[in-house]
Design a protein around this motif. Structure first.
Motif, PDB file in Angstrom:
ATOM      1  N   LYS A 157       0.841  -1.209   0.000  1.00  0.00           N
ATOM      2  CA  LYS A 157       0.000   0.000   0.000  1.00  0.00           C
ATOM      3  C   LYS A 157       0.872   1.255   0.000  1.00  0.00           C
ATOM      4  CE  LYS A 157      -3.849   2.185   2.369  1.00  0.00           C
ATOM      5  NZ  LYS A 157      -4.797   2.140   3.464  1.00  0.00           N
ATOM      6  N   LEU A 158       1.926   1.245   0.793  1.00  0.00           N
ATOM      7  CA  LEU A 158       2.854   2.380   0.836  1.00  0.00           C
ATOM      8  C   LEU A 158       3.524   2.564  -0.525  1.00  0.00           C
ATOM      9  CD1 LEU A 158       4.922   3.703   3.520  1.00  0.00           C
ATOM     10  CD2 LEU A 158       6.312   2.662   1.747  1.00  0.00           C
ATOM     11  N   LEU A 159       3.954   1.468  -1.139  1.00  0.00           N
ATOM     12  CA  LEU A 159       4.634   1.536  -2.430  1.00  0.00           C
ATOM     13  C   LEU A 159       3.685   1.913  -3.564  1.00  0.00           C
ATOM     14  CD1 LEU A 159       6.975  -1.572  -2.098  1.00  0.00           C
ATOM     15  CD2 LEU A 159       7.580   0.838  -1.781  1.00  0.00           C
ATOM     16  N   ASN A 160       2.415   1.511  -3.469  1.00  0.00           N
ATOM     17  CA  ASN A 160       1.438   1.847  -4.515  1.00  0.00           C
ATOM     18  C   ASN A 160       1.290   3.357  -4.699  1.00  0.00           C
ATOM     19  OD1 ASN A 160       0.907  -0.814  -5.084  1.00  0.00           O
ATOM     20  ND2 ASN A 160      -1.052  -0.870  -3.999  1.00  0.00           N
ATOM     21  N   ALA A 161       1.471   4.093  -3.618  1.00  0.00           N
ATOM     22  CA  ALA A 161       1.350   5.555  -3.690  1.00  0.00           C
ATOM     23  C   ALA A 161       2.440   6.173  -4.565  1.00  0.00           C
ATOM     24  CB  ALA A 161       1.402   6.147  -2.283  1.00  0.00           C
ATOM     25  N   LEU A 162       3.469   5.406  -4.888  1.00  0.00           N
ATOM     26  CA  LEU A 162       4.595   5.924  -5.667  1.00  0.00           C
ATOM     27  C   LEU A 162       4.494   5.615  -7.154  1.00  0.00           C
ATOM     28  CD1 LEU A 162       7.439   5.003  -3.168  1.00  0.00           C
ATOM     29  CD2 LEU A 162       6.239   7.186  -3.429  1.00  0.00           C
ATOM     30  N   TRP A 163       3.502   4.840  -7.557  1.00  0.00           N
ATOM     31  CA  TRP A 163       3.345   4.493  -8.970  1.00  0.00           C
ATOM     32  C   TRP A 163       3.153   5.764  -9.785  1.00  0.00           C
ATOM     33  CZ3 TRP A 163       0.309  -0.545 -10.274  1.00  0.00           C
ATOM     34  CH2 TRP A 163       0.809  -1.597  -9.530  1.00  0.00           C
ATOM     35  N   GLY A 164       3.874   5.870 -10.881  1.00  0.00           N
ATOM     36  CA  GLY A 164       3.732   7.007 -11.783  1.00  0.00           C
ATOM     37  C   GLY A 164       4.461   8.259 -11.324  1.00  0.00           C
ATOM     38  N   THR A 165       5.306   8.150 -10.312  1.00  0.00           N
ATOM     39  CA  THR A 165       6.041   9.313  -9.832  1.00  0.00           C
ATOM     40  C   THR A 165       7.310   9.519 -10.661  1.00  0.00           C
ATOM     41  OG1 THR A 165       7.136   7.946  -8.148  1.00  0.00           O
ATOM     42  CG2 THR A 165       5.169   9.152  -7.465  1.00  0.00           C
ATOM     43  N   VAL A 166       7.984  10.622 -10.399  1.00  0.00           N
ATOM     44  CA  VAL A 166       9.197  10.990 -11.125  1.00  0.00           C
ATOM     45  C   VAL A 166      10.417  10.670 -10.266  1.00  0.00           C
ATOM     46  CG1 VAL A 166      10.511  12.966 -12.010  1.00  0.00           C
ATOM     47  CG2 VAL A 166       8.048  12.810 -12.438  1.00  0.00           C
ATOM     48  N   ILE A 167      11.367   9.977 -10.855  1.00  0.00           N
ATOM     49  CA  ILE A 167      12.641   9.704 -10.175  1.00  0.00           C
ATOM     50  C   ILE A 167      13.611  10.787 -10.611  1.00  0.00           C
ATOM     51  CG2 ILE A 167      14.567   8.106  -9.888  1.00  0.00           C
ATOM     52  CD1 ILE A 167      12.644   5.858 -10.734  1.00  0.00           C
ATOM     53  N   SER A 168      14.027  11.619  -9.669  1.00  0.00           N
ATOM     54  CA  SER A 168      14.985  12.671 -10.012  1.00  0.00           C
ATOM     55  C   SER A 168      16.420  12.215  -9.784  1.00  0.00           C
ATOM     56  CB  SER A 168      14.699  13.944  -9.216  1.00  0.00           C
ATOM     57  OG  SER A 168      14.684  13.682  -7.840  1.00  0.00           O
ATOM     58  N   ASN A 169      16.600  11.155  -8.977  1.00  0.00           N
ATOM     59  CA  ASN A 169      17.938  10.621  -8.743  1.00  0.00           C
ATOM     60  C   ASN A 169      17.811   9.182  -8.265  1.00  0.00           C
ATOM     61  OD1 ASN A 169      20.787  10.788  -8.640  1.00  0.00           O
ATOM     62  ND2 ASN A 169      20.706  11.107  -6.446  1.00  0.00           N
ATOM     63  N   LEU A 170      18.736   8.322  -8.705  1.00  0.00           N
ATOM     64  CA  LEU A 170      18.793   6.935  -8.271  1.00  0.00           C
ATOM     65  C   LEU A 170      20.251   6.588  -8.063  1.00  0.00           C
ATOM     66  CD1 LEU A 170      16.797   3.963  -9.606  1.00  0.00           C
ATOM     67  CD2 LEU A 170      19.222   3.736  -9.203  1.00  0.00           C
ATOM     68  N   GLU A 171      20.577   6.060  -6.878  1.00  0.00           N
ATOM     69  CA  GLU A 171      21.967   5.703  -6.576  1.00  0.00           C
ATOM     70  C   GLU A 171      22.035   4.335  -5.943  1.00  0.00           C
ATOM     71  OE1 GLU A 171      24.080   8.480  -4.139  1.00  0.00           O
ATOM     72  OE2 GLU A 171      23.499  10.170  -5.382  1.00  0.00           O
ATOM     73  N   MET A 172      22.979   3.541  -6.413  1.00  0.00           N
ATOM     74  CA  MET A 172      23.294   2.262  -5.790  1.00  0.00           C
ATOM     75  C   MET A 172      24.626   2.437  -5.100  1.00  0.00           C
ATOM     76  SD  MET A 172      22.491  -0.810  -5.190  1.00  0.00           S
ATOM     77  CE  MET A 172      23.389  -2.111  -4.396  1.00  0.00           C
ATOM     78  N   ASN A 173      24.663   2.196  -3.777  1.00  0.00           N
ATOM     79  CA  ASN A 173      25.890   2.361  -3.019  1.00  0.00           C
ATOM     80  C   ASN A 173      26.331   0.989  -2.507  1.00  0.00           C
ATOM     81  OD1 ASN A 173      27.847   2.861  -0.993  1.00  0.00           O
ATOM     82  ND2 ASN A 173      27.048   4.932  -0.732  1.00  0.00           N
ATOM     83  N   LEU A 174      27.381   0.453  -3.111  1.00  0.00           N
ATOM     84  CA  LEU A 174      27.877  -0.863  -2.724  1.00  0.00           C
ATOM     85  C   LEU A 174      28.524  -0.853  -1.343  1.00  0.00           C
ATOM     86  CD1 LEU A 174      29.389  -2.044  -6.127  1.00  0.00           C
ATOM     87  CD2 LEU A 174      27.205  -2.686  -5.099  1.00  0.00           C
ATOM     88  N   LEU A 175      29.056   0.288  -0.915  1.00  0.00           N
ATOM     89  CA  LEU A 175      29.686   0.370   0.409  1.00  0.00           C
ATOM     90  C   LEU A 175      28.668   0.300   1.545  1.00  0.00           C
ATOM     91  CD1 LEU A 175      32.381   3.102  -0.253  1.00  0.00           C
ATOM     92  CD2 LEU A 175      32.754   0.660   0.082  1.00  0.00           C
ATOM     93  N   THR A 176      27.499   0.905   1.336  1.00  0.00           N
ATOM     94  CA  THR A 176      26.472   0.905   2.385  1.00  0.00           C
ATOM     95  C   THR A 176      25.345  -0.082   2.106  1.00  0.00           C
ATOM     96  OG1 THR A 176      25.240   2.705   1.326  1.00  0.00           O
ATOM     97  CG2 THR A 176      26.928   3.323   2.964  1.00  0.00           C
ATOM     98  N   ASN A 177      25.430  -0.798   0.974  1.00  0.00           N
ATOM     99  CA  ASN A 177      24.413  -1.790   0.591  1.00  0.00           C
ATOM    100  C   ASN A 177      23.022  -1.178   0.522  1.00  0.00           C
ATOM    101  OD1 ASN A 177      26.285  -4.068   0.539  1.00  0.00           O
ATOM    102  ND2 ASN A 177      26.404  -3.701   2.738  1.00  0.00           N
ATOM    103  N   THR A 178      22.932  -0.028  -0.136  1.00  0.00           N
ATOM    104  CA  THR A 178      21.655   0.655  -0.280  1.00  0.00           C
ATOM    105  C   THR A 178      21.394   1.002  -1.741  1.00  0.00           C
ATOM    106  OG1 THR A 178      22.686   2.809   0.141  1.00  0.00           O
ATOM    107  CG2 THR A 178      21.681   1.688   2.030  1.00  0.00           C
ATOM    108  N   LEU A 179      20.124   1.103  -2.077  1.00  0.00           N
ATOM    109  CA  LEU A 179      19.687   1.620  -3.352  1.00  0.00           C
ATOM    110  C   LEU A 179      18.698   2.722  -3.011  1.00  0.00           C
ATOM    111  CD1 LEU A 179      18.882  -0.360  -6.510  1.00  0.00           C
ATOM    112  CD2 LEU A 179      17.467   1.556  -5.884  1.00  0.00           C
ATOM    113  N   SER A 180      19.021   3.958  -3.381  1.00  0.00           N
ATOM    114  CA  SER A 180      18.243   5.137  -2.973  1.00  0.00           C
ATOM    115  C   SER A 180      17.614   5.822  -4.171  1.00  0.00           C
ATOM    116  CB  SER A 180      19.145   6.163  -2.275  1.00  0.00           C
ATOM    117  OG  SER A 180      19.811   5.577  -1.196  1.00  0.00           O
ATOM    118  N   LEU A 181      16.370   6.230  -3.992  1.00  0.00           N
ATOM    119  CA  LEU A 181      15.667   6.982  -5.019  1.00  0.00           C
ATOM    120  C   LEU A 181      15.148   8.273  -4.422  1.00  0.00           C
ATOM    121  CD1 LEU A 181      14.747   3.741  -5.414  1.00  0.00           C
ATOM    122  CD2 LEU A 181      13.691   4.751  -7.392  1.00  0.00           C
TER     123      LEU A 181
END
Length: 138
Positions: free
Chosen positions: A8-32
């Motif tokens: 339900k939380l993720l459904n609210a994000l459908w059709g949104t705009v990604i202004s930045n996406l980063e994969m950080n191997l040092l911190t094991n995160t994927l950030s949008l």
């Protein structure tokens, strides 16, 4: 209950705009960094997948794989859908016939699928953070 709440939380994000996406191997995160355009204006959100153990990105369908976007023309990506699979889906396995024994050690059961335009990102993560809220995925 957990699977429904996360989706339900993720459904609210459908059709949104990604202004930045980063994969950080040092911190094991994927950030949008996400912009949600609505009647109130633009709301800015941060979506962070935490303890990412695997991700697999496929750019577009096979017959358009190397048709890249003109970044200056588009300037953004659209997060078409985000889907959570609580128990994971089928494994993604890499096949290298010459290295069969070695490569079979690296399968993944992804639990998140991001559809970005016609591309897809499969993610195996332990947690997701939406703004300040952190939810367990595993």
């Amino acid at each position: 209950m957990k699977e429904t709440h996360v989706q339900k939380l993720l459904n609210a994000l459908w059709g949104t705009v990604i202004s930045n996406l980063e994969m950080n191997l040092l911190t094991n995160t994927l950030s949008l960094e996400i912009e949600q355009h609505n009647k109130k204006g633009i709301e800015h959100h941060k979506l962070i997948f935490i303890d990412v153990s695997a991700y697999y990105y496929v750019k577009d369908e096979i017959n358009r794989r190397f048709n890249f976007y003109d970044q200056e023309e588009t300037g953004y990506l659209q997060l078409s859908t985000v889907t959570y699979y609580g128990k994971g889906l089928n494994e993604i396995c890499v096949t290298l016939p010459q290295e069969e024994e070695w490569v079979k050690q690296y399968p993944t059961k992804f639990n998140i699928v991001l559809e970005i335009w016609e591309s897809v990102v499969f993610i195996e993560a332990r947690k997701v953070q939406f703004n300040s809220q952190i939810l367990d995925l595993k």
